[in-house]
Enzyme design. Structure first.
Site, PDB file in Angstrom:
ATOM      1  N   GLU A  24      10.747 -18.724  19.681  1.00 39.88           N
ATOM      2  CA  GLU A  24      10.703 -18.351  20.955  1.00 39.88           C
ATOM      3  C   GLU A  24      10.293 -19.336  21.862  1.00 39.88           C
ATOM      4  OE1 GLU A  24       8.922 -14.433  23.285  1.00 39.88           O
ATOM      5  OE2 GLU A  24       7.476 -15.551  22.053  1.00 39.88           O
TER       6      GLU A  24
ATOM      7  N   ASP B 244       7.922 -12.120  11.885  1.00 42.28           N
ATOM      8  CA  ASP B 244       7.424 -12.779  13.092  1.00 42.28           C
ATOM      9  C   ASP B 244       6.280 -13.710  12.937  1.00 42.28           C
ATOM     10  OD1 ASP B 244       7.174 -12.813  16.022  1.00 42.28           O
ATOM     11  OD2 ASP B 244       8.303 -11.135  15.945  1.00 42.28           O
TER      12      ASP B 244
ATOM     13  N   ASP C 217       6.749 -16.670  17.201  1.00 41.79           N
ATOM     14  CA  ASP C 217       6.293 -16.229  18.708  1.00 41.79           C
ATOM     15  C   ASP C 217       5.593 -17.484  19.712  1.00 41.79           C
ATOM     16  OD1 ASP C 217       5.566 -13.519  20.141  1.00 41.79           O
ATOM     17  OD2 ASP C 217       3.575 -14.508  20.052  1.00 41.79           O
TER      18      ASP C 217
ATOM     19  N   HIS D 262      12.603  -6.854  22.542  1.00 40.18           N
ATOM     20  CA  HIS D 262      11.660  -6.022  22.861  1.00 40.18           C
ATOM     21  C   HIS D 262      10.875  -6.122  24.074  1.00 40.18           C
ATOM     22  CE1 HIS D 262       9.753  -9.426  20.927  1.00 40.18           C
ATOM     23  NE2 HIS D 262       8.195  -9.018  21.191  1.00 40.18           N
ATOM     24  N   ASP D 263      11.078  -7.332  24.778  1.00 39.05           N
ATOM     25  CA  ASP D 263      10.425  -7.995  25.797  1.00 39.05           C
ATOM     26  C   ASP D 263      11.285  -7.868  27.274  1.00 39.05           C
ATOM     27  OD1 ASP D 263       8.164  -8.572  24.623  1.00 39.05           O
ATOM     28  OD2 ASP D 263       9.072 -10.695  24.117  1.00 39.05           O
TER      29      ASP D 263
HETATM   30  C1  GLC Z   1       6.009 -12.977  22.716  1.00 41.66           C
HETATM   31  C2  GLC Z   1       6.292 -11.467  22.276  1.00 41.66           C
HETATM   32  C3  GLC Z   1       5.637 -10.613  23.234  1.00 41.66           C
HETATM   33  C4  GLC Z   1       4.213 -10.823  23.076  1.00 41.66           C
HETATM   34  C5  GLC Z   1       3.712 -12.115  23.522  1.00 41.66           C
HETATM   35  C6  GLC Z   1       2.341 -12.352  23.059  1.00 41.66           C
HETATM   36  O1  GLC Z   1       6.445 -13.384  23.733  1.00 41.66           O
HETATM   37  O2  GLC Z   1       7.794 -11.509  22.070  1.00 41.66           O
HETATM   38  O3  GLC Z   1       6.029  -9.293  22.557  1.00 41.66           O
HETATM   39  O4  GLC Z   1       3.534  -9.949  23.862  1.00 41.66           O
HETATM   40  O5  GLC Z   1       4.534 -13.251  22.840  1.00 41.66           O
HETATM   41  O6  GLC Z   1       2.265 -12.594  21.657  1.00 41.66           O
END
Ligand code: GLC
Ligand code: CA
Length: 553
Positions: A250, A100, A197, A323-324
């Site tokens: 992402e 990540d 991310d 995980h979100d």
């Molecule tokens: C991304 C991650 C998430 C995190 C956010 C801030 O969306 O997947 O888990 O809280 O970024 O880093």
């Protein structure tokens, strides 16, 4: 049409959330040695690429998405030696690892921020975004203002996430070089790429405008800033192009129409992005007024749109859980009456659409939402902050808040992996695990499913093998045969004269239908139920949550 082939288009990816995967030293927290001990399991499942959620040093306010040192390992997870060993064991099994990359923000405990906040003329001042006054009405993803006054210099800094996650200033070329150096550090070690991310947020509009009037609180307003593509192209040129690595961004707030700006081949930015069009919404409103779940028709529209948008010039990703989000089975399946059927049906869809599939840990055994009754059971800063700003201020009532959490909280996906029916589901021998184990582990666990030929887990294995052995399931054109039907997801994948027909019943009723192109012969490649051979080639009846994959000609 010419097909551009790549290993990462053919790969099946599995996301490991290290805190919850496997604890090797009985402290109740998953760790790297734990992951290493389970690599045979992943290899056996048929996984090609492991995406590891953050493993870096971090005060853990947002479970590692707040990094205080990008080049060392989170103490809870082990040491650099453990990491090296894990990586080498992954490679020995013919798998790859992507890590990540969290560079929209760091932790406030990072050395850069510690320096930056010291004085206005500190050499690191400009690594973050400081303003003498709060310039706009931006709010944080995790409640409250996105600006915080730092008393040392009496200026405000930007944090799109929690206070302890200050946003990095990508305008600064020195910072960018530091990031590229850090990326090379990991690539030189042998990691095979990055999941990036919230990469769509790194470039900010330097006018720092307020939210437009009709979009107040719409967090996607922060996405696709004016220089995001310049930065990604620079990163690609300076780092990514020098390695045979895989990248997936992402892409919060990126629409299908904008997708190929990130992933189009000639753009030289990223290989893939994943979108939020079918994700659980993130803003605070979701705790007050949770959106109803997507209907099948909506899901199909979203997937078709992204399939067309990315096609084979770019490339798509397919995921239903991470995980979100709440657990995919709780969202789209039936965890009671049709547990097996619906879990396998979702596996079929996940592995037969066009785009690289991303499995999330535990989904391969049908893990479902935690049934937490109290806010104290939650760990996620998003829930805890929203509780403070909504319930403690009496803006919202506690029962309704908890009911919303029960549907959408991120912690549902973060409960420990269920390995067997022993204490703590075999995740840990500690007395207490960092987050409670889902109480259904006696029934739903890896060991039990390994023994049962008809388990969800064994279906995943077969489905993954089928995908790998069937070029049409990887590269084939996707065509939705019933875009408007809210009951079945019916499509073909076609490649070099090979046609695969996939049918999925998303309901708890029988569904009867006819195929309107001529089928002379068909061969059943995989199905989630025993089925009597349909007599006519054109006509089918699917039982509740039934899935079938045919080769037809
Ligand atoms: C991304 C991650 C998430 C995190 C956010 C801030 O969306 O997947 O888990 O809280 O970024 O880093
Ligand atoms: Ca541990």
């Amino acid at each position: 049409m010419k097909i551009n082939k790549s290993w990462w288009k053919e790969a099946v990816v599995y996301q490991v959330y290290p805190r919850s995967f496997k604890d090797s030293n009985a402290d109740g927290i998953g760790d790297l040695k734990g992951i290493t001990s389970k690599l045979d399991y992943l290899q056996n499942l048929g996984i090609d690429v492991i995406w590891l959620s953050p493993h870096f040093k971090s005060p853990n306010v947002d479970n590692g998405y707040d990094i205080s040192d990008y080049q060392s390992i989170m103490e809870d997870f082990g040491t650099m030696e453990d990491f090296n060993e894990m990586l080498s064991e992954i490679h020995q099994r013919g798998m790859k690892l992507i890590i990540d990359l969290v560079v929209n923000h760091s932790s406030d405990e990072h050395f850069w921020f510690q320096e930056s906040r010291k004085s206005k003329d500190n050499p690191y001042r400009d690594f973050y975004i400081w303003k003498p006054n709060q310039p706009n009405d931006w709010i944080s993803f995790f409640s409250g203002s996105a600006w915080d006054l730092d008393e040392i210099t009496n200026e405000y800094y930007l944090h799109l996430f929690v206070k302890k996650q200050p946003d990095l200033n990508w305008e600064n070329p020195v910072l960018r070089q530091e990031i590229y150096k850090m990326m090379k550090f990991w690539l030189d070690k042998g990691v095979n790429g990055f999941r990036m991310d919230v990469i769509s947020l790194i470039s900010k509009d330097l006018n720092y405008p307020n939210f437009p009037e009709d979009r107040f609180g719409d967090l996607s307003f922060y996405a696709n800033g004016p220089k995001v593509h310049d930065y990604l192209q620079e990163m690609n040129q300076e780092v990514l192009s020098k390695y045979d690595c895989m990248t997936v961004g992402e892409a919060f707030g990126v629409s299908a129409e904008q997708a190929n700006l990130y992933v189009g081949k000639e753009r030289k930015e990223l290989n893939m992005i994943y979108h939020f069009d079918h994700a659980v919404p993130r803003d605070e409103n979701c705790f007050i007024d949770p959106k109803p779940e997507f209907t099948l028709t909506e899901l199909k529209q979203i997937f078709s749109k992204w399939d067309v948008a990315t096609g084979n010039d770019g490339w798509n990703t397919v995921y239903f859980g991470n995980h979100d989000n709440a657990r995919m089975l709780s969202r789209f399946g039936d965890i009671n009456q049709y547990f097996q059927e619906s879990a396998k049906m979702l596996a079929t869809v996940l592995l037969t659409l066009r785009g690289t599939p991303y499995l999330y840990q535990g989904d391969e055994i049908g893990m479902s939402n935690a049934n937490f009754q109290e806010v104290s059971a939650y760990n996620d800063v998003q829930v805890l902050n929203a509780y403070k700003t909504l319930v403690e201020t009496q803006k919202h009532n506690k029962e309704a808040f908890l009911a919303a959490c029960n549907k959408i909280a991120r912690d549902h996906a973060r409960t420990p992996m269920q390995w067997n029916s022993a204490q703590n589901a075999g995740f840990s021998t500690a007395e207490k695990t960092w987050l409670k184990v889902n109480q259904n582990y006696q029934k739903i666990n890896v060991e039990a499913q390994e023994k049962d030929e008809n388990s969800v887990l064994n279906y995943y294995k077969k489905m993954i093998q089928l995908r790998k052995n069937t070029p049409a399931l990887i590269y084939g054109e996707y065509q939705d045969l019933r875009p408007d039907c809210n009951n079945i997801w019916l499509y073909t994948r076609t490649y070099e004269g090979e046609k695969i027909l996939v049918m999925n019943n998303f309901t708890n009723q029988n569904q009867e239908f006819e195929i309107d192109f001529l089928i002379n012969t068909k061969e059943l490649l995989l199905a989630n139920l025993e089925n009597e051979n349909d007599v006519f080639n054109q006509k089918f009846v699917l039982k509740p949550y039934e899935s079938r994959v045919y080769l037809v000609w």
